[in-house]
Design a protein around this motif. Structure first.
Motif, mmCIF file in Angstrom:
data_model
loop_
_atom_site.group_PDB
_atom_site.id
_atom_site.type_symbol
_atom_site.label_atom_id
_atom_site.label_comp_id
_atom_site.label_asym_id
_atom_site.label_seq_id
_atom_site.Cartn_x
_atom_site.Cartn_y
_atom_site.Cartn_z
ATOM 1 N N UNK A 118 -7.787 -1.150 4.185
ATOM 2 C CA UNK A 118 -7.832 -0.441 5.474
ATOM 3 C C UNK A 118 -7.723 1.062 5.245
ATOM 4 N N UNK A 119 -6.769 1.476 4.402
ATOM 5 C CA UNK A 119 -6.583 2.904 4.140
ATOM 6 C C UNK A 119 -7.796 3.477 3.399
ATOM 7 N N UNK A 120 -8.344 2.715 2.459
ATOM 8 C CA UNK A 120 -9.522 3.215 1.724
ATOM 9 C C UNK A 120 -10.700 3.430 2.665
ATOM 10 N N UNK A 121 -10.848 2.516 3.637
ATOM 11 C CA UNK A 121 -11.979 2.655 4.562
ATOM 12 C C UNK A 121 -11.787 3.793 5.554
ATOM 13 N N UNK A 122 -10.562 4.284 5.659
ATOM 14 C CA UNK A 122 -10.321 5.443 6.541
ATOM 15 C C UNK A 122 -10.724 6.752 5.886
ATOM 16 N N UNK A 123 -10.868 6.744 4.556
ATOM 17 C CA UNK A 123 -11.315 7.966 3.885
ATOM 18 C C UNK A 123 -12.736 8.262 4.370
ATOM 19 N N UNK A 124 -12.967 9.482 4.824
ATOM 20 C CA UNK A 124 -14.258 9.830 5.438
ATOM 21 C C UNK A 124 -15.211 10.343 4.362
ATOM 22 N N UNK A 125 -16.298 9.595 4.084
ATOM 23 C CA UNK A 125 -17.204 10.018 3.004
ATOM 24 C C UNK A 125 -17.899 11.336 3.342
ATOM 25 N N UNK A 126 -18.156 12.132 2.321
ATOM 26 C CA UNK A 126 -19.005 13.312 2.464
ATOM 27 C C UNK A 126 -20.446 12.800 2.428
ATOM 28 N N UNK A 127 -21.208 13.100 3.470
ATOM 29 C CA UNK A 127 -22.559 12.534 3.564
ATOM 30 C C UNK A 127 -23.642 13.608 3.620
ATOM 31 N N UNK A 128 -24.838 13.237 3.169
ATOM 32 C CA UNK A 128 -26.028 14.078 3.347
ATOM 33 C C UNK A 128 -26.367 14.104 4.842
ATOM 34 N N UNK A 129 -27.113 15.106 5.351
ATOM 35 C CA UNK A 129 -27.770 16.163 4.569
ATOM 36 C C UNK A 129 -26.789 17.225 4.074
ATOM 37 N N UNK A 130 -27.074 17.696 2.865
ATOM 38 C CA UNK A 130 -26.211 18.683 2.250
ATOM 39 C C UNK A 130 -27.030 19.606 1.368
ATOM 40 N N UNK A 183 -3.200 0.538 -5.565
ATOM 41 C CA UNK A 183 -2.059 1.153 -4.887
ATOM 42 C C UNK A 183 -2.371 1.421 -3.417
ATOM 43 N N UNK A 184 -3.660 1.368 -3.047
ATOM 44 C CA UNK A 184 -4.065 1.677 -1.675
ATOM 45 C C UNK A 184 -4.814 0.472 -1.108
ATOM 46 N N UNK A 185 -4.479 0.085 0.130
ATOM 47 C CA UNK A 185 -5.090 -1.116 0.717
ATOM 48 C C UNK A 185 -6.516 -0.817 1.215
ATOM 49 N N UNK A 210 0.842 -1.191 0.000
ATOM 50 C CA UNK A 210 0.000 0.000 0.000
ATOM 51 C C UNK A 210 0.882 1.247 0.000
ATOM 52 N N UNK A 211 0.558 2.156 -0.878
ATOM 53 C CA UNK A 211 1.341 3.371 -1.018
ATOM 54 C C UNK A 211 1.228 4.272 0.215
ATOM 55 N N UNK A 212 0.141 4.133 0.946
ATOM 56 C CA UNK A 212 -0.084 5.023 2.088
ATOM 57 C C UNK A 212 0.455 4.450 3.396
ATOM 58 N N UNK A 213 0.253 3.143 3.636
ATOM 59 C CA UNK A 213 0.663 2.579 4.935
ATOM 60 C C UNK A 213 1.739 1.505 4.802
ATOM 61 N N UNK A 214 2.097 1.160 3.572
ATOM 62 C CA UNK A 214 3.156 0.178 3.320
ATOM 63 C C UNK A 214 2.778 -1.252 3.681
ATOM 64 N N UNK A 215 1.526 -1.494 4.066
ATOM 65 C CA UNK A 215 1.099 -2.876 4.303
ATOM 66 C C UNK A 215 1.118 -3.627 2.980
ATOM 67 N N UNK A 216 1.394 -4.934 3.039
ATOM 68 C CA UNK A 216 1.400 -5.723 1.810
ATOM 69 C C UNK A 216 -0.020 -5.831 1.279
ATOM 70 N N UNK A 217 -0.158 -5.703 -0.032
ATOM 71 C CA UNK A 217 -1.475 -5.836 -0.648
ATOM 72 C C UNK A 217 -1.733 -7.309 -0.933
ATOM 73 N N UNK A 218 -2.998 -7.710 -0.774
ATOM 74 C CA UNK A 218 -3.356 -9.080 -1.105
ATOM 75 C C UNK A 218 -3.252 -9.256 -2.621
ATOM 76 N N UNK A 219 -3.157 -10.484 -3.059
ATOM 77 C CA UNK A 219 -3.049 -10.762 -4.486
ATOM 78 C C UNK A 219 -4.235 -10.175 -5.236
ATOM 79 N N UNK A 220 -5.419 -10.284 -4.630
ATOM 80 C CA UNK A 220 -6.652 -9.758 -5.224
ATOM 81 C C UNK A 220 -6.534 -8.251 -5.488
#
Ligand SMILES: [Zn+2]
Ligand SMILES: [Zn+2]
Length: 233
Positions: free
Chosen positions: A33-45, A29-31, A14-24
């Motif tokens: 875990x790191x993707x799930x840390x991205x905080x979605x912009x949510x409604x109401x908006x 480039x991003x694992x 992973x480019x962000x945390x250096x953890x090994x990526x699974x074969x899948x």
């Protein structure tokens, strides 16, 4: 081809945390875990600009947008690992990360997903020369593959502009005023959509204005990240 070579040469981590990526995930480039840390912009908006603010009366952030600029949505807040990922796309010389960013944008709800075109925001010539690619175009292509929509390079920069980040809101508008025009002066299709990465604000409004003047019926913008402190102008 270049991507295949890159995959062979780069360790599958992973480019962000250096953890090994699974074969899948080896094409990513991003694992996970790191993707799930991205905080979605949510409604109401705000239904138009997608800014989740407590609104008193009319939203001021999108009040000055050209009429044809119908909707803007962003996938995540531009902070922490999400900001690092954008930095890699823009300055890290690894445009392949656009695939990871586009995956976070697939669920964005904008009109025209069955009929629209994706129009990248063009880079100035000097910046394109330095970077070697337009990050907005890479992102549009990755998203276009996911959405099954064509990417059309409709916009041209009429001149290079100064970097927006160092400017006050008023100066940003002046900086990009008239900075875009549509190739051949006509969209040809009355149903344009415009994607971009970031920042959301003066640049997108100006790009929307150019598409509007060329006859686009409506324009929507999608970006991967949204600044936590809004820089709409
Ligand atoms: Zn990671
Ligand atoms: Zn708004």
């Amino acid at each position: 081809m270049r991507e295949a070579v890159e995959q062979l040469l780069l360790p599958a981590e992973c480019l962000l945390c250096r953890a090994l990526l699974s074969f899948r995930d080896s094409a990513r480039l991003v694992c996970d875990v790191c993707r799930h840390r991205w905080r979605p912009v949510r409604a109401p908006w705000c239904p138009r600009c997608g800014q989740p603010e407590p609104l008193f009366g009319r939203c001021r952030l999108c009040a000055e947008w050209p009429a044809a600029f119908e909707r803007a949505r962003s996938a995540v807040w531009l902070e922490g690992g999400a900001r690092d990922a954008v930095h890699v796309l823009k300055y890290g010389g690894l445009p392949r990360i656009a695939t990871d960013l586009a995956a976070a944008m697939v669920g964005l709800d904008v009109p025209g997903l069955d009929s629209g075109l994706l129009v990248p925001v063009p880079l100035g010539r000097a910046r394109l020369r330095n970077r070697g690619y337009n990050q907005s175009e890479r992102l549009a292509r990755a998203l276009g593959r996911r959405w099954g929509r064509p990417v059309v390079d409709l916009l041209l920069r009429t001149r290079d502009t100064a970097a927006q980040t160092a400017l006050t809101p008023e100066a940003r508008l002046a900086n990009v005023a008239g900075a875009f025009k549509v190739r051949n002066g006509e969209c040809g299709v009355r149903n344009e959509r415009s994607p971009a990465d970031s920042p959301l604000g003066a640049t997108l409004a100006e790009a929307a204005r150019a598409l509007d003047q060329a006859g686009a019926r409506t324009v929507s913008a999608v970006t991967f990240g949204r600044a936590v402190v809004p820089d709409f102008t």
